[in-house]
Motif scaffolding. Sequence first.
Motif, PDB file in Angstrom:
ATOM      1  N   PRO A  20       0.808  -1.233   0.000  1.00  0.00           N
ATOM      2  CA  PRO A  20       0.000   0.000   0.000  1.00  0.00           C
ATOM      3  C   PRO A  20       0.834   1.273   0.000  1.00  0.00           C
ATOM      4  CG  PRO A  20      -0.222  -1.194   2.084  1.00  0.00           C
ATOM      5  CD  PRO A  20       0.560  -2.073   1.178  1.00  0.00           C
ATOM      6  N   ASP A  21       2.049   1.190   0.533  1.00  0.00           N
ATOM      7  CA  ASP A  21       2.918   2.372   0.521  1.00  0.00           C
ATOM      8  C   ASP A  21       4.373   1.907   0.569  1.00  0.00           C
ATOM      9  OD1 ASP A  21       3.379   1.596   3.165  1.00  0.00           O
ATOM     10  OD2 ASP A  21       1.807   2.923   3.917  1.00  0.00           O
ATOM     11  N   GLU A  22       5.292   2.873   0.505  1.00  0.00           N
ATOM     12  CA  GLU A  22       6.696   2.488   0.416  1.00  0.00           C
ATOM     13  C   GLU A  22       7.185   1.802   1.688  1.00  0.00           C
ATOM     14  OE1 GLU A  22       9.367   5.386  -1.425  1.00  0.00           O
ATOM     15  OE2 GLU A  22      11.061   4.318  -0.518  1.00  0.00           O
ATOM     16  N   GLN A  23       6.552   2.112   2.811  1.00  0.00           N
ATOM     17  CA  GLN A  23       6.922   1.420   4.054  1.00  0.00           C
ATOM     18  C   GLN A  23       6.634  -0.071   3.956  1.00  0.00           C
ATOM     19  OE1 GLN A  23       4.868   3.573   7.156  1.00  0.00           O
ATOM     20  NE2 GLN A  23       6.840   4.083   8.101  1.00  0.00           N
ATOM     21  N   ALA A  24       5.540  -0.400   3.304  1.00  0.00           N
ATOM     22  CA  ALA A  24       5.192  -1.814   3.111  1.00  0.00           C
ATOM     23  C   ALA A  24       6.219  -2.479   2.195  1.00  0.00           C
ATOM     24  CB  ALA A  24       3.790  -1.935   2.522  1.00  0.00           C
ATOM     25  N   THR A  25       6.640  -1.743   1.172  1.00  0.00           N
ATOM     26  CA  THR A  25       7.691  -2.233   0.275  1.00  0.00           C
ATOM     27  C   THR A  25       8.946  -2.534   1.080  1.00  0.00           C
ATOM     28  OG1 THR A  25       6.790  -0.874  -1.510  1.00  0.00           O
ATOM     29  CG2 THR A  25       9.071  -1.646  -1.774  1.00  0.00           C
ATOM     30  N   GLN A  26       9.300  -1.609   1.946  1.00  0.00           N
ATOM     31  CA  GLN A  26      10.500  -1.760   2.772  1.00  0.00           C
ATOM     32  C   GLN A  26      10.376  -2.962   3.723  1.00  0.00           C
ATOM     33  OE1 GLN A  26      11.354   1.727   5.118  1.00  0.00           O
ATOM     34  NE2 GLN A  26      13.379   0.967   5.726  1.00  0.00           N
ATOM     35  N   LEU A  53       8.790   2.253 -15.972  1.00  0.00           N
ATOM     36  CA  LEU A  53       9.587   3.298 -15.309  1.00  0.00           C
ATOM     37  C   LEU A  53       8.767   3.878 -14.164  1.00  0.00           C
ATOM     38  CD1 LEU A  53      11.307   5.535 -18.032  1.00  0.00           C
ATOM     39  CD2 LEU A  53      12.419   4.285 -16.184  1.00  0.00           C
ATOM     40  N   GLY A  54       9.391   3.983 -13.002  1.00  0.00           N
ATOM     41  CA  GLY A  54       8.696   4.562 -11.859  1.00  0.00           C
ATOM     42  C   GLY A  54       7.858   3.575 -11.072  1.00  0.00           C
ATOM     43  N   ALA A  55       7.870   2.314 -11.484  1.00  0.00           N
ATOM     44  CA  ALA A  55       7.071   1.304 -10.773  1.00  0.00           C
ATOM     45  C   ALA A  55       7.587   1.112  -9.347  1.00  0.00           C
ATOM     46  CB  ALA A  55       7.109  -0.022 -11.532  1.00  0.00           C
ATOM     47  N   GLY A  56       8.896   1.192  -9.200  1.00  0.00           N
ATOM     48  CA  GLY A  56       9.473   1.022  -7.858  1.00  0.00           C
ATOM     49  C   GLY A  56      10.548  -0.053  -7.789  1.00  0.00           C
ATOM     50  N   LYS A  57      11.099  -0.437  -8.927  1.00  0.00           N
ATOM     51  CA  LYS A  57      12.121  -1.498  -8.968  1.00  0.00           C
ATOM     52  C   LYS A  57      13.368  -1.080  -8.180  1.00  0.00           C
ATOM     53  CE  LYS A  57      12.160  -1.356 -13.522  1.00  0.00           C
ATOM     54  NZ  LYS A  57      11.136  -0.297 -13.726  1.00  0.00           N
ATOM     55  N   THR A  58      13.890   0.099  -8.513  1.00  0.00           N
ATOM     56  CA  THR A  58      15.105   0.564  -7.832  1.00  0.00           C
ATOM     57  C   THR A  58      14.840   0.807  -6.348  1.00  0.00           C
ATOM     58  OG1 THR A  58      15.866   1.579  -9.896  1.00  0.00           O
ATOM     59  CG2 THR A  58      16.936   2.311  -7.868  1.00  0.00           C
ATOM     60  N   THR A  59      13.689   1.367  -6.059  1.00  0.00           N
ATOM     61  CA  THR A  59      13.326   1.631  -4.665  1.00  0.00           C
ATOM     62  C   THR A  59      13.303   0.330  -3.866  1.00  0.00           C
ATOM     63  OG1 THR A  59      12.015   3.530  -5.347  1.00  0.00           O
ATOM     64  CG2 THR A  59      11.514   2.597  -3.177  1.00  0.00           C
ATOM     65  N   PHE A  60      12.686  -0.694  -4.442  1.00  0.00           N
ATOM     66  CA  PHE A  60      12.643  -1.995  -3.772  1.00  0.00           C
ATOM     67  C   PHE A  60      14.060  -2.542  -3.573  1.00  0.00           C
ATOM     68  CE2 PHE A  60      12.783  -6.615  -4.256  1.00  0.00           C
ATOM     69  CZ  PHE A  60      12.164  -6.969  -3.077  1.00  0.00           C
ATOM     70  N   GLU A 151      -0.116   6.680  -6.639  1.00  0.00           N
ATOM     71  CA  GLU A 151       1.179   7.226  -6.260  1.00  0.00           C
ATOM     72  C   GLU A 151       1.963   6.324  -5.312  1.00  0.00           C
ATOM     73  OE1 GLU A 151       1.705  11.538  -4.836  1.00  0.00           O
ATOM     74  OE2 GLU A 151       0.699  11.599  -6.785  1.00  0.00           O
ATOM     75  N   SER A 152       1.262   5.707  -4.376  1.00  0.00           N
ATOM     76  CA  SER A 152       2.010   4.975  -3.349  1.00  0.00           C
ATOM     77  C   SER A 152       1.741   3.476  -3.332  1.00  0.00           C
ATOM     78  CB  SER A 152       1.700   5.556  -1.967  1.00  0.00           C
ATOM     79  OG  SER A 152       0.369   5.247  -1.624  1.00  0.00           O
ATOM     80  N   SER A 153       0.681   3.029  -3.955  1.00  0.00           N
ATOM     81  CA  SER A 153       0.362   1.620  -3.809  1.00  0.00           C
ATOM     82  C   SER A 153       0.795   0.808  -5.024  1.00  0.00           C
ATOM     83  CB  SER A 153      -1.128   1.477  -3.456  1.00  0.00           C
ATOM     84  OG  SER A 153      -1.801   0.760  -4.435  1.00  0.00           O
ATOM     85  N   ARG A 154       1.283  -0.391  -4.734  1.00  0.00           N
ATOM     86  CA  ARG A 154       1.843  -1.251  -5.782  1.00  0.00           C
ATOM     87  C   ARG A 154       1.254  -2.652  -5.704  1.00  0.00           C
ATOM     88  NH1 ARG A 154       3.110   3.240  -6.670  1.00  0.00           N
ATOM     89  NH2 ARG A 154       5.191   4.085  -7.093  1.00  0.00           N
ATOM     90  N   ARG A 155       0.905  -3.180  -6.871  1.00  0.00           N
ATOM     91  CA  ARG A 155       0.466  -4.557  -6.960  1.00  0.00           C
ATOM     92  C   ARG A 155       1.650  -5.362  -7.497  1.00  0.00           C
ATOM     93  NH1 ARG A 155      -4.210  -6.716  -5.758  1.00  0.00           N
ATOM     94  NH2 ARG A 155      -4.891  -4.647  -5.126  1.00  0.00           N
TER      95      ARG A 155
HETATM   96  P1  ADP Z   1      11.854   2.144 -11.267  1.00  0.00           P
HETATM   97  O1  ADP Z   1      13.205   1.685 -10.812  1.00  0.00           O
HETATM   98  O2  ADP Z   1      10.858   1.025 -11.356  1.00  0.00           O
HETATM   99  O3  ADP Z   1      11.896   2.937 -12.536  1.00  0.00           O
HETATM  100  P2  ADP Z   1      11.970   3.892  -8.969  1.00  0.00           P
HETATM  101  O4  ADP Z   1      12.184   2.993  -7.825  1.00  0.00           O
HETATM  102  O5  ADP Z   1      13.159   4.644  -9.489  1.00  0.00           O
HETATM  103  O6  ADP Z   1      11.237   3.121 -10.154  1.00  0.00           O
HETATM  104  O7  ADP Z   1      10.873   4.981  -8.601  1.00  0.00           O
HETATM  105  C1  ADP Z   1       9.705   4.624  -7.880  1.00  0.00           C
HETATM  106  C2  ADP Z   1       9.156   5.864  -7.220  1.00  0.00           C
HETATM  107  O8  ADP Z   1       7.907   5.554  -6.617  1.00  0.00           O
HETATM  108  C3  ADP Z   1      10.056   6.389  -6.113  1.00  0.00           C
HETATM  109  O9  ADP Z   1      10.027   7.785  -6.131  1.00  0.00           O
HETATM  110  C4  ADP Z   1       9.409   5.854  -4.849  1.00  0.00           C
HETATM  111  O10 ADP Z   1       9.657   6.679  -3.718  1.00  0.00           O
HETATM  112  C5  ADP Z   1       7.935   5.906  -5.243  1.00  0.00           C
HETATM  113  N1  ADP Z   1       7.065   4.970  -4.487  1.00  0.00           N
HETATM  114  C6  ADP Z   1       5.906   5.337  -3.918  1.00  0.00           C
HETATM  115  N2  ADP Z   1       5.312   4.303  -3.320  1.00  0.00           N
HETATM  116  C7  ADP Z   1       6.115   3.226  -3.519  1.00  0.00           C
HETATM  117  C8  ADP Z   1       6.011   1.856  -3.126  1.00  0.00           C
HETATM  118  N3  ADP Z   1       4.961   1.359  -2.433  1.00  0.00           N
HETATM  119  N4  ADP Z   1       7.017   1.023  -3.504  1.00  0.00           N
HETATM  120  C9  ADP Z   1       8.052   1.500  -4.216  1.00  0.00           C
HETATM  121  N5  ADP Z   1       8.201   2.782  -4.609  1.00  0.00           N
HETATM  122  C10 ADP Z   1       7.239   3.653  -4.274  1.00  0.00           C
END
Ligand code: ADP
Length: 184
Positions: A20-26, A53-60, A151-155
């Motif tokens: 549901p949010d980045e904390q859950a991802t973490q 792009l922007g899905a959250g791969k790098t963030t994860f 913006e914050s939730s990911r499936r």
């Molecule tokens: P990618 O590598 O897939 O292109 P990034 O990780 O660079 O994507 O960017 C994802 C963006 O989405 C970041 O700014 C991150 O903070 C934001 N974000 C918001 N919610 C989440 C979430 N639940 N999991 C991962 N990233 C999230």
Amino acid sequence: MSERHAPIVKSQPVRTLHWPDEQATQRWAGALAAHLTEWPGGRDACIELRGDLGAGKTTFVRHLLRACGVRGRIKSPTYAVVEPHQGELDGQPWPIWHFDFYRFSDPREWEDAGFRDIFAGPGLKLMEWPDKVAGQLPPPDWVIAIEAEDESSRRVRVLAGTERGSAWLESAHQALWLEGPHAL
Ligand code: ADP
Ligand code: MG
């Protein structure tokens, strides 16, 4: 009389998640790191990250690297294609390789850059944009496919691509999929 065989359909194990949010991802990255250190072969896992792009791969990956004991600044491999990291496992260095093949264009680079050796060697391998090097990568133990809902939730879907990857999906059943706030 012709014999009719039922088609052999090998169903691919898959699990779904909701972050549901980045904390859950973490949190999920932290749980996965703990499991990787326990599963047979887990510390040498090959994991593909898929998604727009922007899905959250790098963030994860960043959260996962931290959870694996990587300290200091975590550089993104967007320009270097691969960024080597050192995690920590039982007080020992744990090699971790973060690939981003987005800008990878020349297949010869594969040999020249020594990627074959990295994939044959020990350590955790995490790959973004694996489709750019399709046919060169070994089959991944897992594919983690991330899709932004808002913006914050990911499936998220996790698919196994190897025998051991399937075994991990099964053994992770309780802790990673059913319990906790990240479960569907
Ligand atoms: P990618 O590598 O897939 O292109 P990034 O990780 O660079 O994507 O960017 C994802 C963006 O989405 C970041 O700014 C991150 O903070 C934001 N974000 C918001 N919610 C989440 C979430 N639940 N999991 C991962 N990233 C999230
Ligand atoms: Mg990225």
